[in-house]
Design an enzyme around this catalytic site. Structure first.
Site, mmCIF file in Angstrom:
data_model
loop_
_atom_site.group_PDB
_atom_site.id
_atom_site.type_symbol
_atom_site.label_atom_id
_atom_site.label_comp_id
_atom_site.label_asym_id
_atom_site.label_seq_id
_atom_site.Cartn_x
_atom_site.Cartn_y
_atom_site.Cartn_z
ATOM 1 C CG ASP A 273 -2.275 0.823 0.928
ATOM 2 O OD1 ASP A 273 -2.137 1.783 -0.116
ATOM 3 O OD2 ASP A 273 -3.441 0.897 1.663
HETATM 4 C C1 BGC Z 1 -4.989 3.064 0.154
HETATM 5 C C2 BGC Z 1 -4.941 2.236 -1.016
HETATM 6 C C3 BGC Z 1 -4.878 2.781 -2.295
HETATM 7 C C4 BGC Z 1 -3.734 3.861 -2.406
HETATM 8 C C5 BGC Z 1 -3.404 4.515 -3.849
HETATM 9 C C6 BGC Z 1 -3.876 4.210 -0.146
HETATM 10 O O1 BGC Z 1 -3.848 5.204 0.717
HETATM 11 O O2 BGC Z 1 -5.106 2.985 1.230
HETATM 12 O O3 BGC Z 1 -6.356 1.521 -1.100
HETATM 13 O O4 BGC Z 1 -4.985 2.120 -3.475
HETATM 14 O O5 BGC Z 1 -3.656 4.776 -1.430
HETATM 15 O O6 BGC Z 1 -4.302 5.659 -3.957
#
Ligand code: BGC
Length: 718
Positions: A273
């Protein structure tokens, strides 16, 4: 991740414009371009050609959004391509409920109903369609990979991201997300599943340490992921921000290697993530394959630091090769090398139609005293519509799942709730042109009640905005909406409540209203879908994918772990805290059943404008068959559910969902269905054997229209 980025410069926009006008790739003749070879062979052949620096380029992103420069298509991340070898950039776009970061470039994407709504359809074909639409619109916008696919279980009904997940049951959630991923993949887009694992709350999400035993892990949230991975075949698994039993999820060997790659045979790659990578060697050796969003190689764990670790032998070259192999084999397997997206204009009409159908099939009729619904358009004279901007639009969930609203304006993080232009007021007026339909904003309860009093029917829309990055502190609706409903219900006995929420809400007024319907965040045609249900053009059939508790006090944890900690990614070094899931196996209805607590509405519950009768159960250890009959006056669909009670020696909660079928029936019609029982779904996870085990003994099967309404039951010995 909290990324706030100014609009792209004109020069950058021009560069991107050039990128979007990409033409088909030139035919290439290197051995790895042979489409007849299996993806693993092609990956072997091309990885052999790579320099160390080229390999390192693939194991981290090139930056988030515009920070990646001209190679970015505008999405949350991008993994650089290697043009000399014919490998394209992997363009990663958030796409939980539709494509995000579309309007940032003046592009349009369909806002679907939230995935919790999709789960409420219990309809595998619709889940596939949901994914296909996302895949199609990603391709149209020249993204070749999806980062949606959320399937963290709803252990915590106040989790701000529940709207992007699939409810509380691992088998329902796993089966639905697997179809959704298949749908994405059908469009030659890399599918993913996230956030692996146990990111079941947002509060302190990057410092909280989830504590849970192996058996409980494997039978709950990990079972949902297991089904997603084995049946959905995603190319990517995104590891989550939190810790699990002491290790960050993105450097957790048990999760990434022992379970995901070895036990489930996952062949794709694990990406972190955004900002969820904490180390180089530990993460690489634990099984992380790609660090996102990356940026300058010197600043990240899988850039120069990984190069040094490989050169010193701390991380074996074979491990780096495995990381790269996984990424490249995924590109070949998904078809993005042979058939890259060339860009097309999104078809908003086709998207809207799908969004409306899903919302119609996803809205759960919770109460309908004396058949108050459907309303009769020919006879109703006046309707008061109250609250939640129902004159204008419908609510959507916030954070990285937010689809940019049509007509401009990016919805990036941390913003205020976004209402999409699908007006319940207009949709209701269109259905009942002879009725006087008046709107009140609901801010002043006595004023709203006065309007309700002089109207034949009152419809109160209550809503709860939820978002990534924050949780609700309580199931109680915000902004005194309970008082509003009570005031309106006291003024008009024909009060219908419509809920626009991302998950469960408490309803202290439920005994005083005539009807209630949960429409979740219903998508770009949410109002039209609602009107079709209110006036009976559509017969509701959805069932709750999660238990609605009466109050916080009935939950396994009456207050959320780490309460008061926000925002979710505090700066500095706040003390880590434990998220000790003492309820173990007892997630959702399993908790309520085991603790003998009465929910407000049970898992699997939902009414129809017709009625159904069940008969003729025949059960064996392999399958159950039974007959469902439509005993009412309208055509309708019943989602018939099969629950199993395991032998006492299993020490399981009283019942678990093991199968279901959506059955469409004409009035008076009946159908006999036979549902196969998957052995794993009747099994327990044996920690000593580190494997699933089907115990001998007495199995009880319960069949009916909800987890608490099962008119048929049978006992089987095996
Ligand atoms: C989120 C993810 C997301 C990523 C990119 C993160 O903060 O938890 O679900 O895909 O950001 O935007």
């Amino acid at each position: 991740m909290n990324l706030r980025i100014a609009a792209p410069s004109l020069a950058l926009a021009a560069a991107i414009g050039g990128l979007l006008a990409q033409s088909p790739p030139q035919a290439r003749h290197e051995p790895w371009m042979d489409k007849n070879l299996p993806p693993d062979r092609r990956a072997d052949l091309v990885v052999e050609q790579m320099t160390l620096d080229e390999k390192l380029l693939l194991v981290h992103g090139a930056g988030g959004f515009e920070s990646a420069g001209a190679i970015s298509n505008g999405g949350a991340g991008v993994i650089a391509g290697i043009p000399r070898l014919g490998l394209p950039a992997v363009q990663l776009a958030d796409s939980a409920v539709g494509v995000r970061a579309a309007a940032a470039r003046g592009r349009y994407a369909t806002l679907l109903p939230s995935t919790i709504a999709e789960a409420a359809t219990w309809d595998l074909k619709l889940a596939y369609e949901y994914g296909s639409l996302i895949g199609r619109e990603l391709r149209d916008q020249q993204y070749n990979s999806s980062i949606g696919g959320g399937v963290d279980l709803m252990r915590e009904p106040r989790n701000g991201r529940n709207f992007e997940y699939q409810g509380e049951d691992p088998i329902l959630a796993g089966k639905m997300i697997a179809q959704l991923i298949q749908g994405v993949r059908s469009q030659k887009v890399i599918g993913d599943v996230k956030h692996y694992a146990f990111n079941d709350q947002e509060t302190g999400r990057s410092i909280g340490n989830v504590k849970l035993g192996k058996r409980a892990m494997r039978e709950t949230d990990l079972l949902a992921f297991e089904i997603a991975v084995t049946e959905g075949q995603p190319g990517m698994v995104m590891c989550s921000y939190n810790k699990v039993n002491g290790d960050w999820a993105c450097e957790n060997r048990y999760l990434l290697t022992d379970v995901l790659k070895k036990a489930w045979g996952f062949q794709g790659f694990v990406l972190s993530d955004w900002g969820g990578t904490h180390t180089t060697t530990k993460a690489a050796l634990a099984g992380l394959d790609n660090e996102e969003p990356g940026g300058h190689p010197a600043d990240i764990h899988f850039g120069d630091a990984l190069k040094k670790a490989v050169e010193s032998g701390e991380v074996p070259l074979a491990r780096l090769n495995d990381m790269v192999h996984r990424i490249v084999r995924t590109e070949f397997a998904a078809g993005i090398v042979d058939d890259p997206p060339l860009g097309r204009v999104v078809d908003p009409f086709r998207g809207a139609e799908t969004a409306q159908t899903i919302s119609e099939q996803a809205s759960v009729l919770l109460k309908n005293a004396d058949n108050q619904l459907p309303l009769n358009a020919a006879t109703v004279k006046s309707i008061a519509l109250i609250g939640s901007h129902a004159d204008t639009g419908v609510l959507s969930g916030g954070g990285s799942a937010q689809v940019d609203p049509p007509g401009g304006g990016s919805s990036r993080y941390g913003g205020r709730p976004v209402w999409f232009p699908s007006s319940p007021l207009k949709a209701i007026r269109a259905k009942a042109p002879k009725a006087k339909v008046e709107f009140d904003d609901g801010v002043n309860a006595p004023v709203a009640a006065a309007l309700a009093k002089r109207s034949e029917v009152a419809i109160v829309v209550v809503s709860e905005p939820t978002s990534e990055g924050r949780d609700m502190t309580t199931l109680t609706l915000s902004d005194n909406q309970d008082d509003l409903v009570s005031a309106v219900a006291a003024a008009n006995p024909r009060t219908i409540v419509v809920l626009e929420t991302g998950g469960p809400a408490a309803m202290p007024w439920i005994g005083n209203v005539a009807a209630a319907i949960e429409i979740w965040y219903p998508g770009i045609k949410g109002a039209e879908a609602l009107a079709n249900i209110l006036f009976g053009d559509v017969n509701p059939c959805a069932k709750l994918p999660a238990t609605f508790a009466k109050s916080d006090a009935d939950l396994p944890h009456p207050t959320i772990f780490g309460g008061g900690l926000r925002p979710s990614q505090p700066r500095g070094a706040p003390p880590a805290f434990d998220i000790d899931y003492t309820e173990g196996l007892k997630v959702g209805y399993k908790w309520f059943d085991a603790e003998n607590k009465e929910p407000l509405f049970p898992f699997g519950y939902g009414l129809s404008y017709t009625t159904f009768a069940y008969s003729g159960l025949k059960a064996s250890a392999e399958s159950v068959s039974f007959t469902v009959r439509n005993t009412g006056q309208r055509a309708g669909a019943e989602i018939a559910q099969v629950y199993a009670g395991l032998p006492a020696a299993a020490q399981e909660p009283p019942r678990r969902l093991v199968a279901w079928e959506k059955i469409q029936l004409a009035p008076g019609g009946s159908k006999t269905v036979t549902l196969k029982l998957e052995p794993k779904f009747l099994s327990i996870f044996n920690e000593q054997k580190d494997d699933w085990e089907l115990l001998p003994g007495e199995y009880r099967f319960f069949v009916g229209g909800s987890s608490r309404d099962t008119p048929l039951s049978a006992t089987v010995n095996r």
